[in-house]
Design an enzyme around this catalytic site. Structure first.
Site, PDB file in Angstrom:
ATOM      1  N   GLU A  58       0.883  -1.182   0.000  1.00 48.65           N
ATOM      2  CA  GLU A  58       0.000   0.000   0.000  1.00 48.65           C
ATOM      3  C   GLU A  58       0.915   1.224   0.000  1.00 48.65           C
ATOM      4  O   GLU A  58       1.089   1.906   0.997  1.00 48.65           O
ATOM      5  CB  GLU A  58      -0.903   0.006   1.243  1.00 48.65           C
ATOM      6  N   ASP A 114     -12.319  -0.406   2.970  1.00 51.67           N
ATOM      7  CA  ASP A 114     -11.197  -0.069   3.859  1.00 51.67           C
ATOM      8  C   ASP A 114     -11.646   0.658   5.138  1.00 51.67           C
ATOM      9  O   ASP A 114     -11.717   0.041   6.187  1.00 51.67           O
ATOM     10  CB  ASP A 114     -10.148   0.744   3.103  1.00 51.67           C
TER      11      ASP A 114
END
Lengths: 557, 557
Positions: free
Chosen positions: A395, A477
């Site tokens: 990420e 998320d």
């Protein structure tokens, strides 16, 4: 030219051959073929009628040009005005009336939610409402609040034991002494008129719990900067959520709002970093196993309520990914792996994975803990349990940095899925491994965009990853922070940003979210067969509602 | 753990195995190994000392956070202040003194410039200087100029035949009648004080010829919008450049400034869309063959001047890619392919490729002209000439759009290189073909970023493309509009945005710019051997200048 056109067709097919929405083992039905054209036509029409690049939307930090897949926080209201969103969302109820409604067969089923942090899954205003019901909850500020520092002086919340409850009347009164606790009711009720009164209090708190467009795209417009704001929201919400009476209702809200959006299974990451939750008595002494007991109780209550109303087919359930932070020593991490093992033994049906979370660019890489993870696997064998890794990795915008290199370790350690995996499009061999071993990427496109890991959906590497045949599940998320509640917004953004994506892309993304879940084989079978039924209903609905003479006319061309 | 670390090392090597800077047929020399560490250490140190994300640079459209590879127009001054830039650039002279200087052996040789549009290769202020020497050049404005419309009322230039020269004294006087021609000298000399006098005129013109940070990142912050500004610059510069007395000096300036930057070969795209240039007499009647005669004359003059001074090894020469616009009918395009053939027969050593240019997202796709291109190849065979295609393709954020699909046609039509090819990272099979057939991508990272095809260098797909083993030549595209003169800025931005990139990456990028040029085999051999010599000198210089005890100490850790 005929020869040229034939070769061209072949080349395009070969280039797309790895995409699983182009795979031939699940050929589209006749209905799906037509519904796909309907959706594509609407997308094309709205690209002009809604997303005209000459239109602008005015924002505090300047104006923003319009285009499909543009910055989510600026586009949100426009997205919600589109016909396409209406088709994909079909939000069926307000929370209060949830159980009074029946399943709307026309809703697009979303499958499973495989990547969401539990403590960022409930709308900020709803969380505040839950907290307002608790007299134990107090709030304090580190300084005097003013219109000028409204966005930088953050509230801190905490449930106190009754003996420590205060009578302080206001957090905005000139007499307020910074860092002293004020009952939340007083703080809100007596919030100064100059700062907007009780509504101003709500804005202060919600602003501290969410990212605003001006922050994402203006003042904090880089990954490193926006992460600071992002992380600060968790500091604010923790004091509200990690309190038993709020937490149970928070979990209920998470489950119900997910079901409302058409999600039939959730696999949230729960952060077990803090070793105790604060109990109803204000004491911080509720251990992890009680968290799971509470989670299970609420889960069973929700399922029972659905069952009673003949709606059991909407929701197959939930499992949990045990998470802790990617900070501290390997020895400290080992406390958590042992804790996780103990919980797995007691709640084998709930604990379904293990992860360490937090900002990859600045916190510890997986390799630091590799030996702990290897021992963890040994220990699982000893105890006869299986807790797959579901690691965050890649990420990052870094290329060859520790955060990017986490992808190698995640895969070598046998991760079942990869959380985010944004940078995997730069790794040809890793994509090959994911394709061959069936390692699914939990992609969070709106999260990536708001956290400035991509400028907008058309810049996002998702198409590259899908074209390489890697399986993907779309995820939200931290929807409470980003405002992308449910999965509809993420599906929308992905659908409008590519001409390659069609109905079958949506279908395969939905299916993968169940296929790559941690449900066991029997549960998975049930979930998929329920999905099959709802999907067919959804497709029929698209045809009946939107596939009329107008669309039909366009279809023939 | 030992076993784990061994497997990890293997996995990383395998994942990088396709990269040609990891290929083993050109192992780094001992000097290169050390120089690589020196450069990496400087990059790491400057990531903190220069690119601290907590620093901000204030811009008209708000503030910008700092990070390596950040938005070029905002970062330019900071880039130029770094030690790394000093190492990569070593600009050796000001234009006026060019021939008085000797080759500085410490300069990093850049190889060839394979993708640049000739009419955007000379600094805007230098172009204006060249134009000021020409009394034939006149300027007009479509409206009354004011401080408020300074950026939207654009100047139009034109060289007029002497009979049409005017005496109009000023373009800013209240009596100025819009759209009437004013001699450039008058327009500049009498530019109103309220608008800044002559310096204000320069700002007006240069502003119309270049993209400013506030435009790229503020008001025009989307691909569709910034392209409009971008295209408008060509409308302004055309009237200045397409005039024989300016054009020849423009070409000279392009060649000299390229050589100054360490570029030893240039292969510009020249736009032959207009069938005639304006001659010294102000008549628009100079045909394409005369353009080439002039180009060749200036080229030979530059080479002769270098030769006389013993500097012939700095520059191996130039060839030209014939370009026209991607607009109009196939029949219209055929006029140009025939024109190109005729020029190739007359100037076989100069004409080295064919391309159609312009905004791919909004203009015509390659497929529209496929049959013309196929016939063009037949005609080449008939005439016994070879004019490789060097097509623009995939300069887009679109996924599956016509601009993205241009990649299939470029490759099927046998393109030798791909101009931009930005979207190729989404196409696994096309990358495989490029790798196997040796189709090189002409990557223009700063151009992409300013035209909002990527948010910043860390978001750019270049690493993905290189990791898939596709060959890349870095190019500046339109440096006069973007301000990235030479190739140093593009090398800089690429180098700082990835931890994978090192000295050997730079070397292979430089080599590929010659390997994949349209030089013939003998010329290529000479160019590469000259490169080899200069590169070794550069590497020695890095060691001697920057590899001292300090760096050495760090190297040992």
């Amino acid at each position: 030219m005929d020869d040229y056109l034939r070769k061209r067709e072949e080349l395009m097919l070969k280039d797309r051959a790895l995409r699983y929405d182009h795979a031939t083992d699940r050929e589209p039905s006749a209905d799906e073929v037509v519904a796909d054209k309907v959706l594509r036509n609407i997308r094309t029409a709205e690209a002009e009628s809604v997303w005209d690049p000459n239109r602008k939307t005015e924002q505090p930090h300047g104006s923003q040009q319009m285009f499909p897949g543009m910055e989510f926080l600026t586009a949100r209201a426009t997205i919600m005005s589109t016909q396409l969103f209406a088709i994909l969302s079909k939000v069926r109820s307000l929370r209060d009336h949830f159980f009074e409604l029946e399943l709307d067969a026309s809703q697009m089923p979303k499958g499973g939610l495989l990547h969401a942090h539990l403590d960022a899954t409930v709308r900020a205003d709803v969380l505040l409402e839950l907290a307002m019901k608790q007299p134990a909850i107090h709030v304090r500020a580190p300084g005097k609040l003013s219109a000028g520092n409204f966005k930088t002086v953050l509230p801190e919340f905490r449930a106190l034991p009754q003996a420590q409850w205060t009578q302080i009347p206001s957090i905005t009164d000139p007499s307020y002494e910074p860092n002293t606790w004020v009952p939340i009711k007083n703080a809100r009720g007596n919030f100064s008129d100059a700062l907007g009164g009780p509504a101003g209090f709500d804005r202060w708190v919600v602003g501290a719990l969410m990212i605003e467009p001006a922050e994402a795209y203006g003042t904090h417009n880089s990954t490193a900067k926006i992460w600071k704001k992002f992380q600060s929201t968790f500091g604010v919400s923790d004091g509200l959520i990690r309190f038993v009476p709020v937490w149970t209702e928070y979990v209920r809200e998470f489950l119900l709002s997910s079901i409302e959006d058409g999600i039939s299974y959730v696999e949230p990451r729960i952060l077990f970093w803090f070793k105790h939750m604060i109990g109803a008595d204000g004491k911080e002494n509720v251990p992890h196993r009680v968290w799971l007991q509470m989670y299970e109780r609420v889960l069973n209550e929700v399922k029972a309520s659905l069952d009673v109303r003949g709606r059991a087919d909407e929701f197959v359930g939930s499992k949990i990914i045990y998470s802790t932070l990617r900070i501290g020593t390997p020895e400290e991490l080992e406390w958590y792996t042992e804790d996780c093992l103990a919980l797995k033994v007691e709640f084998p049906h709930l604990i379904a994975g293990f992860d360490i979370v937090g900002h990859e660019d600045s916190l510890e890489p997986l390799i630091k803990y590799a030996d702990v993870f290897l021992r963890f696997k040994e220990r699982q064998k000893e105890l006869g349990v299986d807790i797959p890794f579901v690691f965050h990795a890649g990420e990052t915008l870094g290329d060859g940095t520790a955060a990017d290199v986490n992808l190698y370790d995640a895969i070598l350690l046998g991760t079942k899925r990869i959380g985010h995996g944004l940078s995997i499009y730069k790794h040809p061999h890793l994509m090959e491994i994911c394709r061959e071993k069936g390692i699914c990427i939990e992609m969070c496109p709106i999260s990536n965009e708001i956290l400035r890991l991509t400028g907008s959906m058309p810049m996002h590497p998702l198409p590259a990853i899908m074209n390489h045949g890697v399986h993907v599940a779309l995820c939200s998320d931290d929807p409470a922070v980003f405002g992308n509640m449910g999965l509809t917004f993420d599906f929308f953004q992905v659908f409008v940003a590519s001409e390659v994506n069609g109905l079958i892309t949506l279908r395969e993304l939905v299916w993968d979210s169940i296929r790559f879940s941690n449900l066991d084989e029997e549960e998975k079978g049930r979930a998929l067969s329920l999905l099959e039924k709802r999907w067919a209903q959804f497709v029929r609905h698209v045809l009946e509602e939107y596939g009329g003479s107008d669309a039909g006319g366009r279809l023939e061309t």
